[in-house]
Design an enzyme around this catalytic site. Structure first.
Site, PDB file in Angstrom:
ATOM      1  N   HIS A  90      16.014  40.679  33.779  1.00  0.00           N
ATOM      2  CA  HIS A  90      16.322  41.908  34.506  1.00  0.00           C
ATOM      3  C   HIS A  90      15.208  42.929  34.360  1.00  0.00           C
ATOM      4  CE1 HIS A  90      18.598  45.196  36.257  1.00  0.00           C
ATOM      5  NE2 HIS A  90      18.415  45.910  35.160  1.00  0.00           N
ATOM      6  N   HIS A 131      15.760  49.485  41.260  1.00  0.00           N
ATOM      7  CA  HIS A 131      16.778  48.439  41.198  1.00  0.00           C
ATOM      8  C   HIS A 131      17.108  47.790  42.532  1.00  0.00           C
ATOM      9  CE1 HIS A 131      17.179  49.719  37.122  1.00  0.00           C
ATOM     10  NE2 HIS A 131      18.215  48.960  36.887  1.00  0.00           N
ATOM     11  N   LYS A 146      29.608  51.613  33.487  1.00  0.00           N
ATOM     12  CA  LYS A 146      29.567  50.665  34.594  1.00  0.00           C
ATOM     13  C   LYS A 146      29.841  49.271  34.058  1.00  0.00           C
ATOM     14  CE  LYS A 146      26.482  52.287  38.265  1.00  0.00           C
ATOM     15  NZ  LYS A 146      25.205  51.984  38.948  1.00  0.00           N
ATOM     16  N   ARG A 198      45.178  46.881  33.508  1.00  0.00           N
ATOM     17  CA  ARG A 198      44.595  48.032  34.194  1.00  0.00           C
ATOM     18  C   ARG A 198      43.797  48.940  33.270  1.00  0.00           C
ATOM     19  NH1 ARG A 198      49.748  47.616  36.683  1.00  0.00           N
ATOM     20  NH2 ARG A 198      49.585  46.891  38.848  1.00  0.00           N
ATOM     21  N   ARG A 218      23.794  60.188  39.665  1.00  0.00           N
ATOM     22  CA  ARG A 218      23.639  58.939  38.924  1.00  0.00           C
ATOM     23  C   ARG A 218      22.791  57.913  39.656  1.00  0.00           C
ATOM     24  NH1 ARG A 218      28.116  55.850  35.175  1.00  0.00           N
ATOM     25  NH2 ARG A 218      26.845  54.043  34.673  1.00  0.00           N
TER      26      ARG A 218
END
Length: 357
Positions: free
Chosen positions: A262, A246, A141, A119, A239
């Site tokens: 990308h 994107h 992220k 976790r 954010r």
């Protein structure tokens, strides 16, 4: 030879360190009580990890080294499960750490594995590409891909530190350098106009990996992201501006089976968002033209092939910013003035796609 480090704070949580020849600084980011470290790197490029593995071992840590597939092939449940198994066999505990060394795909994967093992264990990111330095490794992220889309499985798990050794860019293929600059330019459009000014004044200077201009725009883009994520870690509002371009970019990547870089997809995605915004009366045609001029000057694509609209639209409908059946786009009113456009008509979206082709 090492240079002075630039420290860019991400709120009060951690620092991003930027410099040349500064790989030894990694041991400063690993807590003293960490006994074991998993170093994840792209299997085709073990040399990226070697100095960091050596530094960690010299500091007395036990180091487990794991090579993973290159690029988006690393970001699968199968690869993550293999790393979990390695952590289990090695007896990694909550006081141990993961280090991701490589491009954005490796740092995304390493962060996800760290977020989910017991976790959550500490992760230190060592991005070795422009894209990784200015985007993927900063902000917490983490994620992996599924057949249904990119980064649909993930977690917010900030690193304890990020180390950007600019010497790793010396051997970066030019195509990857150029692609990474798309994310830098994005930072210029959404927040820091100085980036755009530098790109327009002398685009060749941004392609010089040892020159001051590239370092300046890298540090400026990191500062943009650091400021935004420090105020909105979990993408509740502000954010979302970091997702400029994107929605369409992720759709391209999915439709193309992740065979397009990308950054190249983001460049096209920004032009698409600008086309949408112009048609919606939000953006001026002059700013749309500036998108094409800046990106073209750096060698980035601004067009896309025809005949894929239905697949692209279906992919966009699975985008994380979509709410129910309503597509949401980050668009610009002007440089440094991002906003959201919700529910544009399908006819308008199709017109913007046709303009790209």
């Amino acid at each position: 030879m090492s240079e002075a480090l630039t420290r860019i704070a991400v709120g009060d949580d951690y620092d991003v360190l930027v410099g040349r020849g500064v790989s030894a600084a990694l041991t400063q980011l690993v807590a003293p009580d960490v006994a074991r470290v998993l170093v994840v790197h792209p299997a085709p490029l073990p040399e990226l990890a070697e100095p960091h593995v050596a530094a960690l071992r010299e500091s007395g840590r036990e180091v487990l080294v794991a090579g993973v597939p290159d690029a988006e092939a690393a970001k699968t449940a199968e690869v993550a499960a293999d790393l979990w198994a390695q952590l289990g066999r090695a007896g990694f505990t909550r006081s141990d750490a993961v280090v991701g060394v490589g491009g954005g795909s490796v740092t995304d994967l390493a962060g996800f594995v760290a977020a989910t093992w017991l976790r959550g264990v500490a992760v230190i990111q060592v991005p070795t590409t422009v894209l990784g330095m200015v985007d993927a490794a900063v902000g917490g992220k983490t994620g992996i891909n599924t057949a249904e889309g990119k980064n649909l499985v993930g977690a917010f798990h900030p690193p304890v530190g990020v180390l950007c050794d600019l010497t790793s860019l010396d051997t970066l293929p030019r195509a990857d350098l150029v692609a990474g600059l798309a994310e830098v330019v994005k930072g210029g459009f959404i927040r820091d106009a100085r980036i755009l000014d530098l790109a327009e004044a002398d685009p060749a200077a941004l392609l010089d990996v040892r020159g001051p201009a590239l370092r300046e725009v890298i540090e400026r883009k990191i500062a943009v992201k650091a400021d935004v994520v420090a105020r909105d870690l979990r993408e509740s509002s502000l954010r979302e501006i970091l997702n400029y371009g994107h929605t369409f970019a992720h759709a391209i990547e999915q439709v193309e089976g992740y065979r397009v870089r990308h950054g190249e997809a983001v460049a096209i995605g920004m032009v698409y968002a600008a086309e949408v915004a112009t048609r919606a009366g939000v953006m001026s045609p002059d700013l749309l033209a500036r998108h094409r001029n800046v990106l073209t000057g750096l060698g980035l694509p601004t067009t896309y092939r025809p005949g894929r609209w239905d697949e692209l639209l279906a992919a966009m409908r699975r985008d994380k910013k979509t709410r129910g059946a309503t597509l949401r786009f980050v668009v610009l009113e002007d440089v440094g003035r991002p906003t959201r456009l919700e529910g544009p008509s399908e006819d308008l979206l199709r017109e913007a796609y046709d303009a790209l082709t």
